[in-house]
Design a protein around this motif. Structure first.
Motif, PDB file in Angstrom:
ATOM      1  N   TYR A 118       9.897   2.027  -0.799  1.00 45.09           N
ATOM      2  CA  TYR A 118      11.292   1.791  -0.438  1.00 45.09           C
ATOM      3  C   TYR A 118      12.139   1.346  -1.617  1.00 45.09           C
ATOM      4  O   TYR A 118      13.321   1.710  -1.704  1.00 45.09           O
ATOM      5  CB  TYR A 118      11.350   0.775   0.706  1.00 45.09           C
ATOM      6  CG  TYR A 118      10.706   1.348   1.939  1.00 45.09           C
ATOM      7  CD1 TYR A 118      11.320   2.383   2.635  1.00 45.09           C
ATOM      8  CD2 TYR A 118       9.455   0.921   2.367  1.00 45.09           C
ATOM      9  CE1 TYR A 118      10.716   2.954   3.739  1.00 45.09           C
ATOM     10  CE2 TYR A 118       8.848   1.490   3.468  1.00 45.09           C
ATOM     11  CZ  TYR A 118       9.479   2.504   4.151  1.00 45.09           C
ATOM     12  OH  TYR A 118       8.872   3.084   5.226  1.00 45.09           O
ATOM     13  N   VAL A 119      11.563   0.605  -2.535  1.00 48.22           N
ATOM     14  CA  VAL A 119      12.311   0.216  -3.730  1.00 48.22           C
ATOM     15  C   VAL A 119      12.619   1.458  -4.567  1.00 48.22           C
ATOM     16  O   VAL A 119      13.732   1.625  -5.076  1.00 48.22           O
ATOM     17  CB  VAL A 119      11.533  -0.826  -4.548  1.00 48.22           C
ATOM     18  CG1 VAL A 119      12.292  -1.173  -5.826  1.00 48.22           C
ATOM     19  CG2 VAL A 119      11.299  -2.088  -3.727  1.00 48.22           C
ATOM     20  N   ARG A 142       5.484  -9.965   7.660  1.00 50.14           N
ATOM     21  CA  ARG A 142       6.531 -10.935   7.348  1.00 50.14           C
ATOM     22  C   ARG A 142       6.722 -11.139   5.856  1.00 50.14           C
ATOM     23  O   ARG A 142       7.863 -11.209   5.359  1.00 50.14           O
ATOM     24  CB  ARG A 142       6.240 -12.252   8.054  1.00 50.14           C
ATOM     25  CG  ARG A 142       4.876 -12.871   7.748  1.00 50.14           C
ATOM     26  CD  ARG A 142       4.512 -13.971   8.727  1.00 50.14           C
ATOM     27  NE  ARG A 142       3.222 -14.595   8.432  1.00 50.14           N
ATOM     28  CZ  ARG A 142       2.675 -15.538   9.188  1.00 50.14           C
ATOM     29  NH1 ARG A 142       3.289 -15.971  10.278  1.00 50.14           N
ATOM     30  NH2 ARG A 142       1.508 -16.061   8.852  1.00 50.14           N
ATOM     31  N   ASP A 143       5.630 -11.257   5.107  1.00 55.04           N
ATOM     32  CA  ASP A 143       5.754 -11.461   3.659  1.00 55.04           C
ATOM     33  C   ASP A 143       6.256 -10.207   2.956  1.00 55.04           C
ATOM     34  O   ASP A 143       6.970 -10.286   1.944  1.00 55.04           O
ATOM     35  CB  ASP A 143       4.405 -11.886   3.067  1.00 55.04           C
ATOM     36  CG  ASP A 143       3.957 -13.245   3.581  1.00 55.04           C
ATOM     37  OD1 ASP A 143       4.827 -14.080   3.906  1.00 55.04           O
ATOM     38  OD2 ASP A 143       2.734 -13.469   3.683  1.00 55.04           O
ATOM     39  N   ILE A 144       5.909  -9.060   3.489  1.00 54.23           N
ATOM     40  CA  ILE A 144       6.387  -7.799   2.917  1.00 54.23           C
ATOM     41  C   ILE A 144       7.901  -7.683   3.094  1.00 54.23           C
ATOM     42  O   ILE A 144       8.605  -7.219   2.188  1.00 54.23           O
ATOM     43  CB  ILE A 144       5.636  -6.615   3.549  1.00 54.23           C
ATOM     44  CG1 ILE A 144       4.235  -6.521   2.945  1.00 54.23           C
ATOM     45  CG2 ILE A 144       6.395  -5.299   3.361  1.00 54.23           C
ATOM     46  CD1 ILE A 144       3.362  -5.440   3.535  1.00 54.23           C
ATOM     47  N   LEU A 145       8.436  -8.092   4.254  1.00 57.01           N
ATOM     48  CA  LEU A 145       9.884  -8.050   4.451  1.00 57.01           C
ATOM     49  C   LEU A 145      10.605  -8.938   3.447  1.00 57.01           C
ATOM     50  O   LEU A 145      11.630  -8.556   2.876  1.00 57.01           O
ATOM     51  CB  LEU A 145      10.237  -8.470   5.875  1.00 57.01           C
ATOM     52  CG  LEU A 145      10.203  -7.407   6.969  1.00 57.01           C
ATOM     53  CD1 LEU A 145      10.649  -8.007   8.293  1.00 57.01           C
ATOM     54  CD2 LEU A 145      11.073  -6.207   6.606  1.00 57.01           C
ATOM     55  N   VAL A 146      10.078 -10.136   3.221  1.00 56.23           N
ATOM     56  CA  VAL A 146      10.683 -11.039   2.239  1.00 56.23           C
ATOM     57  C   VAL A 146      10.644 -10.402   0.853  1.00 56.23           C
ATOM     58  O   VAL A 146      11.646 -10.411   0.111  1.00 56.23           O
ATOM     59  CB  VAL A 146       9.956 -12.402   2.236  1.00 56.23           C
ATOM     60  CG1 VAL A 146      10.449 -13.272   1.071  1.00 56.23           C
ATOM     61  CG2 VAL A 146      10.163 -13.125   3.560  1.00 56.23           C
ATOM     62  N   PHE A 206      10.456   4.217  13.770  1.00 52.94           N
ATOM     63  CA  PHE A 206      11.068   5.428  13.205  1.00 52.94           C
ATOM     64  C   PHE A 206      10.009   6.258  12.509  1.00 52.94           C
ATOM     65  O   PHE A 206       9.204   5.742  11.733  1.00 52.94           O
ATOM     66  CB  PHE A 206      12.157   5.032  12.208  1.00 52.94           C
ATOM     67  CG  PHE A 206      13.129   6.130  11.881  1.00 52.94           C
ATOM     68  CD1 PHE A 206      14.282   6.296  12.632  1.00 52.94           C
ATOM     69  CD2 PHE A 206      12.890   6.985  10.823  1.00 52.94           C
ATOM     70  CE1 PHE A 206      15.189   7.307  12.326  1.00 52.94           C
ATOM     71  CE2 PHE A 206      13.780   7.994  10.497  1.00 52.94           C
ATOM     72  CZ  PHE A 206      14.944   8.165  11.257  1.00 52.94           C
ATOM     73  N   LEU A 207      10.000   7.554  12.770  1.00 56.00           N
ATOM     74  CA  LEU A 207       9.017   8.473  12.197  1.00 56.00           C
ATOM     75  C   LEU A 207       9.748   9.525  11.369  1.00 56.00           C
ATOM     76  O   LEU A 207      10.679  10.186  11.856  1.00 56.00           O
ATOM     77  CB  LEU A 207       8.200   9.158  13.291  1.00 56.00           C
ATOM     78  CG  LEU A 207       7.447   8.259  14.272  1.00 56.00           C
ATOM     79  CD1 LEU A 207       8.299   7.998  15.519  1.00 56.00           C
ATOM     80  CD2 LEU A 207       6.134   8.891  14.696  1.00 56.00           C
ATOM     81  N   LEU A 208       9.330   9.684  10.145  1.00 57.42           N
ATOM     82  CA  LEU A 208       9.976  10.641   9.240  1.00 57.42           C
ATOM     83  C   LEU A 208       9.053  11.830   9.034  1.00 57.42           C
ATOM     84  O   LEU A 208       7.995  11.717   8.420  1.00 57.42           O
ATOM     85  CB  LEU A 208      10.283   9.961   7.899  1.00 57.42           C
ATOM     86  CG  LEU A 208      11.154  10.734   6.910  1.00 57.42           C
ATOM     87  CD1 LEU A 208      12.515  11.047   7.515  1.00 57.42           C
ATOM     88  CD2 LEU A 208      11.323   9.923   5.630  1.00 57.42           C
ATOM     89  N   ALA A 268       8.717   0.239  10.858  1.00 56.88           N
ATOM     90  CA  ALA A 268       9.795  -0.715  11.104  1.00 56.88           C
ATOM     91  C   ALA A 268      10.721  -0.879   9.905  1.00 56.88           C
ATOM     92  O   ALA A 268      11.897  -1.192  10.064  1.00 56.88           O
ATOM     93  CB  ALA A 268       9.205  -2.075  11.477  1.00 56.88           C
ATOM     94  N   VAL A 269      10.197  -0.674   8.714  1.00 51.90           N
ATOM     95  CA  VAL A 269      10.970  -0.966   7.505  1.00 51.90           C
ATOM     96  C   VAL A 269      12.110   0.015   7.299  1.00 51.90           C
ATOM     97  O   VAL A 269      13.249  -0.386   6.998  1.00 51.90           O
ATOM     98  CB  VAL A 269      10.037  -0.986   6.274  1.00 51.90           C
ATOM     99  CG1 VAL A 269      10.834  -0.924   4.979  1.00 51.90           C
ATOM    100  CG2 VAL A 269       9.180  -2.240   6.296  1.00 51.90           C
TER     101      VAL A 269
END
Length: 492
Positions: free
Chosen positions: A177-178, A201-205, A343-345, A364-365
């Motif tokens: 995503y980055v 949770r840590d990945i979202l942060v 969401f599915l891409l 979710a991301v």
């Protein structure tokens, strides 16, 4: 002493049955023996279709339920028994381990019960190229498994299993995503992360920080909290409003237990519906063809944003099948989303000149980030972004501890007779809260259309003893009230 067991018989005997993309049941029923047998059956099926052979690796990860480490050990023992190499990926989101498996061309398993309470758990199976579909499920059910003498009388492994060192799948998942959105995509935004017991949770942060935003950690819990993105708990609704008001946040981010279903609250602390988030994500990515379950908001058609919308039964395997069909029909950009926000891409998409690879499993991301980036690009708040869509609002809730047989009997009763008889019966049951019933949809459960534009959709859950109720109307308040009143009719 070895024993041959039929998976179909084991499902009946144990009560651990297939739901969306895998097996789920009470932790007390998911003994090591049962989990071992299901994992062997999965790999035997993949062997039959040419996706697994002795010597091949299999990835495995888990959510943060207390029972998950034990089940991981049982599944790892099964992988070794089948001649596979175990790649333990630790406690990471379901889409992260799936993405790793797809990239490596290996099967993967995720030990998770998703959003349901932690007295239950499950195993989600992924092929080398995507989630297991309904045809795969039948192939797994048809297996007979030879169980070695590894279990005690309680069905638990006699010896402690030693697991190999962890494989890092979080770093490439974050980089996905980055690399696509850029290191300043969220610059200037202050974003709360409702961590609770979500495995991601840590990945979202880390993602918010890597994308240039300010992450504010909120509500971390050492106790498992069953966050359901389709039926957000009243306490979580109150928390989000309080945090938004006190901390002046641009948005609040969260997920369910295994972090494949998103929760995104706007600047007021109001949680967005997953089916609206799906539309906003698809629009932000410039996608033209969409597959989505029948339970999702009709704004997807009313918006006019998409050249094709394919409605499906509820569950990611059905969404994936519809996405594949849309791709086969020649649509170049295809996605799917569910009412839970996952969401599915289906195919790679361009994000400001950078490519974001396909990820045909519930994530979710992506919907969270794409929607936030679009709001920042337009210079508007999330509430204003939502206001750009047609004014249709959905709400969902469920009757818990409502036996599946009772749900099915209710639907069968409501569907008796001719269509005219059914509409008369439905008007008699719901007419004082929704008006005259003028149409039904049996794609999945019973979806009832009313002359005034309201919708009530009743459906037995596929993975828990619950009756789901989805409602749609012209305001959030009306959709929520209609849902409450419809469920009260069912109770009565």
């Amino acid at each position: 002493m070895t024993q041959i067991v039929s998976i179909a018989d084991l499902m009946t005997q144990s009560g651990v049955a297939f739901g969306t993309s895998g097996a789920r049941g009470l932790v007390s029923a998911m003994t090591d023996r049962v989990c071992f047998a299901y994992s062997c059956a999965f790999l035997q099926h993949l062997t039959a279709i040419g996706q697994f052979a002795p010597g091949k690796a299999v990835a495995i990860a888990a959510d943060l339920r207390p029972s998950s480490p034990r089940i991981v050990a049982a599944c790892a023992a099964a992988i070794r028994h089948m001649g596979g190499q175990v790649h333990v990926c630790g406690f990471v989101p379901s889409p992260a381990v799936a993405a790793y498996g797809f990239a490596q061309g290996i099967p993967s398993l995720m030990v998770t019960g998703s959003h349901i309470p932690d007295d239950r758990n499950g195993i989600k199976f992924n092929r080398t190229d995507g989630e297991v579909l309904k045809a795969d499920e039948q192939g797994i059910r048809a297996q007979g498994v030879t169980l070695p003498d590894l279990f005690d009388e309680e069905g638990m492994l006699k010896q402690v299993q030693t697991l190999p060192p962890l494989v890092d799948v979080a770093t490439p998942y974050i980089a996905r995503y980055v690399d696509a959105f850029g290191s300043q995509a969220l610059a200037g935004m202050t974003l709360g992360i409702y961590e609770h017991s979500a495995v991601g949770r840590d990945i979202l942060v880390a993602l918010v920080t890597a994308l240039g935003g300010e992450a504010v950690s909120l509500g971390r819990s050492d106790r498992f909290i069953p966050v359901d993105t389709e039926a957000v708990r009243p306490e979580d609704q109150a928390l989000a409003r309080e945090w938004a008001a006190e901390l002046k946040l641009d948005a609040i981010l969260s997920t369910d237990g295994d972090s494949d279903r998103p929760l995104l609250a706007d600047e007021r602390g109001l949680w967005m519906r997953g089916d609206v988030l799906g539309i906003l994500c698809a629009r932000a990515l410039g996608i033209r063809a969409v597959a989505t379950p029948v339970s999702c908001n009709s704004a997807v058609e009313l918006s006019g944003l998409f050249c094709a919308v394919r409605r499906t039964r509820i569950g990611s395997p059905f969404v994936i099948e519809a996405m594949n069909a849309l791709g086969a029909e020649g649509h170049e950009s295809v996605c799917g989303y569910e009412a839970n926000g996952g969401f599915l891409l289906a195919r790679p998409v361009a994000v400001e000149g950078r490519e974001l690879g396909a990820l045909p499993t519930r994530d979710a991301v992506l919907p969270i980030l794409a929607t936030l980036v679009d709001a920042r690009r337009q210079g508007v708040a999330l509430s204003a972004l939502m206001a750009q869509l047609p004014a249709r609002y959905t709400f969902s809730e469920r009757l818990q501890n409502y036996p599946t047989a009772q749900s099915q009997a209710l639907i069968a009763h409501l569907e008796e007779g001719s269509e005219a008889d059914i509409l008369t019966r439905l008007t008699a049951m719901f007419g004082d809260i929704a008006g005259e019933a003028d149409g039904i949809d049996r794609t999945d459960g019973l979806r009832i259309h009313f002359a005034g534009g309201d919708i009530i959709h009743l459906r037995p859950s596929g993975n828990a003893p619950e009756l789901r109720c989805y409602t749609e109307s012209d305001s959030t308040e009306r959709a929520a009230r209609l849902n409450e009143e419809a469920l009260q009719k069912v109770r009565d």
